[in-house]
Design a protein around this motif. Structure first.
Motif, mmCIF file in Angstrom:
data_model
loop_
_atom_site.group_PDB
_atom_site.id
_atom_site.type_symbol
_atom_site.label_atom_id
_atom_site.label_comp_id
_atom_site.label_asym_id
_atom_site.label_seq_id
_atom_site.Cartn_x
_atom_site.Cartn_y
_atom_site.Cartn_z
ATOM 1 N N UNK A 151 -28.389 124.356 13.896
ATOM 2 C CA UNK A 151 -27.106 124.852 13.389
ATOM 3 C C UNK A 151 -26.172 123.701 13.030
ATOM 4 N N UNK A 152 -25.452 123.855 11.915
ATOM 5 C CA UNK A 152 -24.609 122.745 11.469
ATOM 6 C C UNK A 152 -23.601 122.329 12.536
ATOM 7 N N UNK A 153 -23.071 123.283 13.301
ATOM 8 C CA UNK A 153 -22.141 122.934 14.372
ATOM 9 C C UNK A 153 -22.791 122.016 15.396
ATOM 10 N N UNK A 154 -24.077 122.248 15.685
ATOM 11 C CA UNK A 154 -24.753 121.454 16.708
ATOM 12 C C UNK A 154 -25.057 120.037 16.225
ATOM 13 N N UNK A 155 -25.217 119.858 14.907
ATOM 14 C CA UNK A 155 -25.303 118.496 14.372
ATOM 15 C C UNK A 155 -24.025 117.735 14.712
ATOM 16 N N UNK A 156 -22.897 118.377 14.466
ATOM 17 C CA UNK A 156 -21.611 117.729 14.735
ATOM 18 C C UNK A 156 -21.426 117.485 16.225
ATOM 19 N N UNK A 157 -21.754 118.469 17.054
ATOM 20 C CA UNK A 157 -21.565 118.323 18.499
ATOM 21 C C UNK A 157 -22.405 117.177 19.055
ATOM 22 N N UNK A 158 -23.596 116.975 18.504
ATOM 23 C CA UNK A 158 -24.439 115.873 18.957
ATOM 24 C C UNK A 158 -23.777 114.528 18.660
ATOM 25 N N UNK A 159 -23.155 114.416 17.491
ATOM 26 C CA UNK A 159 -22.460 113.171 17.151
ATOM 27 C C UNK A 159 -21.250 112.957 18.051
ATOM 28 N N UNK A 160 -20.554 114.034 18.359
ATOM 29 C CA UNK A 160 -19.415 113.942 19.280
ATOM 30 C C UNK A 160 -19.880 113.534 20.676
ATOM 31 N N UNK A 161 -20.962 114.132 21.134
ATOM 32 C CA UNK A 161 -21.461 113.855 22.486
ATOM 33 C C UNK A 161 -21.807 112.388 22.693
ATOM 34 N N UNK A 162 -22.205 111.717 21.611
ATOM 35 C CA UNK A 162 -22.541 110.299 21.730
ATOM 36 C C UNK A 162 -21.339 109.448 22.136
ATOM 37 N N UNK A 163 -20.130 109.975 21.932
ATOM 38 C CA UNK A 163 -18.905 109.287 22.370
ATOM 39 C C UNK A 163 -18.589 109.546 23.843
ATOM 40 N N UNK A 164 -19.344 110.446 24.460
ATOM 41 C CA UNK A 164 -19.113 110.862 25.844
ATOM 42 C C UNK A 164 -17.664 111.302 26.048
ATOM 43 N N UNK A 165 -17.216 112.299 25.283
ATOM 44 C CA UNK A 165 -15.816 112.717 25.361
ATOM 45 C C UNK A 165 -15.474 113.362 26.701
ATOM 46 N N UNK A 166 -14.221 113.235 27.070
ATOM 47 C CA UNK A 166 -13.753 113.858 28.300
ATOM 48 C C UNK A 166 -13.585 115.364 28.124
ATOM 49 N N UNK A 167 -13.239 115.785 26.908
ATOM 50 C CA UNK A 167 -13.017 117.203 26.630
ATOM 51 C C UNK A 167 -13.529 117.543 25.237
ATOM 52 N N UNK A 168 -14.058 118.753 25.102
ATOM 53 C CA UNK A 168 -14.419 119.292 23.792
ATOM 54 C C UNK A 168 -13.871 120.715 23.714
ATOM 55 N N UNK A 169 -13.059 120.956 22.707
ATOM 56 C CA UNK A 169 -12.447 122.268 22.539
ATOM 57 C C UNK A 169 -12.800 122.782 21.143
#
Length: 448
Positions: free
Chosen positions: A32-50
């Protein structure tokens, strides 16, 4: 974990997609296109995802699980209003906020990091905007800037003809400190052509206050949004094109690159040869020196070094081929583990099977693994030989170096080194066929 939060906007109705599935859940390269984006975000090890949701919110919650918090935007009054919905979720967060879009799936982690880095540069900008310069500016909002310092931002529908001549476009993605973001949003009004609360207005407010805002540029591909089936197909095609180039740069040979389709997680070794019309579904790992012949479909499979697959083979999830195993034409496997040098050369189905090293599976063999209610396992020992057109009725074990004679239906275990032949005795009636043909020809002639 970094001091970064991500707000991902995904509340839109996606009406141009004309689908019962939420727009951002439509897949590209099997994900899913959203999960492509979430994977890139996760690589930053964010404190929060909303994730800001609206239409078909339950689908997004199911897809995200506990990987991100969701907040609802209802009614939907623009991008600025959407970001405001995350304020309560970030009330105790004091760090940097990335604002992203669920239908802009291929923003690299490095680009996100560049935005954060620019936010913390010596001139201390208030907001960092991700910009791009497309060949056709279409309906994109514009960024009026001197160097990388933003003078003004405007949506296309509100832009003057002079502003529309500007090539630098706004992707909508931003980086801003949490302590500044919601204070700026509280000052945004809907005094514009659409009557919406625009996120870009936080930049203009900051500029009017005499504060610095800056733009970071990126490749247009990285910020391409997807709103329709046509755009989805175009993005899939572009993704595949780039992945093929990467595969060849990494040491694989693609005979007809434009006919090979990869999944987002396909892994290829060196000196892999891929013939035309090969499709990789998710979960495929291919070792070095593998040959994948034409017209094969492979998903959820691990292929060991020196193996050969196809042509016209189908490897389904759970397939494991050890070194130099071979799957030939019109062979289908599912949850089948073939040991070193084992081979099934043609016209075979192997499901829920464990096949020992150097075993040979003859043409037309099937493992009968399903009784209409449950699945059962077939075990074939090392060096075993399964004759053509055999049915192995699971659960059943064929021993080491055992032979199953062609045409057998085997429902009981076969010991090591045994021969199992399960056939009816052949009956011969001399001259019967000649008499039959004579009688039928005579009968046919009488009807003319």
């Amino acid at each position: 974990m970094s001091n970064i939060a991500a707000i991902i906007l995904a509340a839109g109705k996606g009406t141009r997609m004309k689908s019962d599935l939420h727009k951002v859940l439509h897949p590209i390269a099997g994900r899913p296109m959203l999960m492509h984006l979430m994977a890139s975000v996760d690589a930053l090890e964010p404190a929060k995802k909303v994730v800001v949701v609206g239409d078909k919110a339950d689908q997004l919650r199911d897809a995200l699980g506990d990987s991100a918090e969701t907040v609802v935007q209802e009614p939907q009054l623009g991008t600025g209003h959407a970001v405001q919905q995350a304020e309560s979720a970030l009330k105790d967060f004091d760090g940097d906020v990335l604002i992203l879009y669920g239908d802009v799936p291929f923003v690299p982690t490095s680009t996100m990091q560049a935005m954060i880095d620019r936010l913390h540069s010596d001139d201390n900008p208030e907001v960092v905007v991700l910009g791009f310069e497309p060949e056709d500016t279409l309906q994109y909002g514009r960024i009026v800037a001197t160097g990388d310092r933003i003078e003004w931002m405007v949506e296309h529908k509100d832009a003057t003809e002079k502003q529309r001549q500007t090539k630098l476009c706004n992707s909508g993605l931003m980086a801003v400190r949490s302590k500044d973001l919601f204070a700026l949003l509280a000052r945004v009004t809907n005094n514009n052509a659409a009557g919406e609360y625009y996120l870009v207005d936080i930049v203009n407010i900051a500029v009017q206050d005499g504060r610095h805002c800056h733009v970071v540029k990126t490749d247009p591909y990285d910020v391409t949004g997807i709103n329709s089936r046509g755009e989805l197909a175009a993005m899939e095609a572009e993704w595949q094109k780039r992945r093929r180039v990467q595969a060849m740069a990494d040491g694989a040979s693609l005979i007809a690159p434009e006919t090979v389709w990869f999944s987002y997680d396909t892994q290829l070794g060196r000196d892999v040869l891929i013939e035309p019309n090969v499709f990789f579904g998710p979960g495929v790992r291919v070792a070095d020196n593998v040959k994948i012949r034409a017209n094969s479909h492979i998903e959820g499979a691990v292929i060991g070094e020196g193996c050969e697959v196809g042509p016209f083979a189908r490897l389904r999830p759970g397939t494991v081929l050890e070194e130099k195993a071979k799957i030939g034409n019109f062979v289908e496997t599912k949850k089948a583990h073939l040991g070193k040098g084992a081979k099934a050369n043609h016209l075979t189905y192997l499901g829920d099977a464990e096949i020992g090293a150097k075993a040979n599976i003859g043409a037309g063999t099937i493992t009968c693994n399903y009784d209409g209610y449950f699945k059962y396992k077939t075990e074939i020992g090392e060096g075993a030989f399964i004759g053509s057109n055999s049915a192995l009725i699971a659960p059943v074990k064929i021993g080491r170096d055992a032979i199953v004679a062609a045409g057998s239906a085997v429902s009981r275990d076969v010991a090591d080194g045994d021969l199992r032949m399960v056939r009816a005795e052949q009956l011969v009636k001399p001259g019967w066929a000649d008499r039959f043909h004579d009688a039928m020809r005579k009968k046919k002639a009488e009807k003319r």
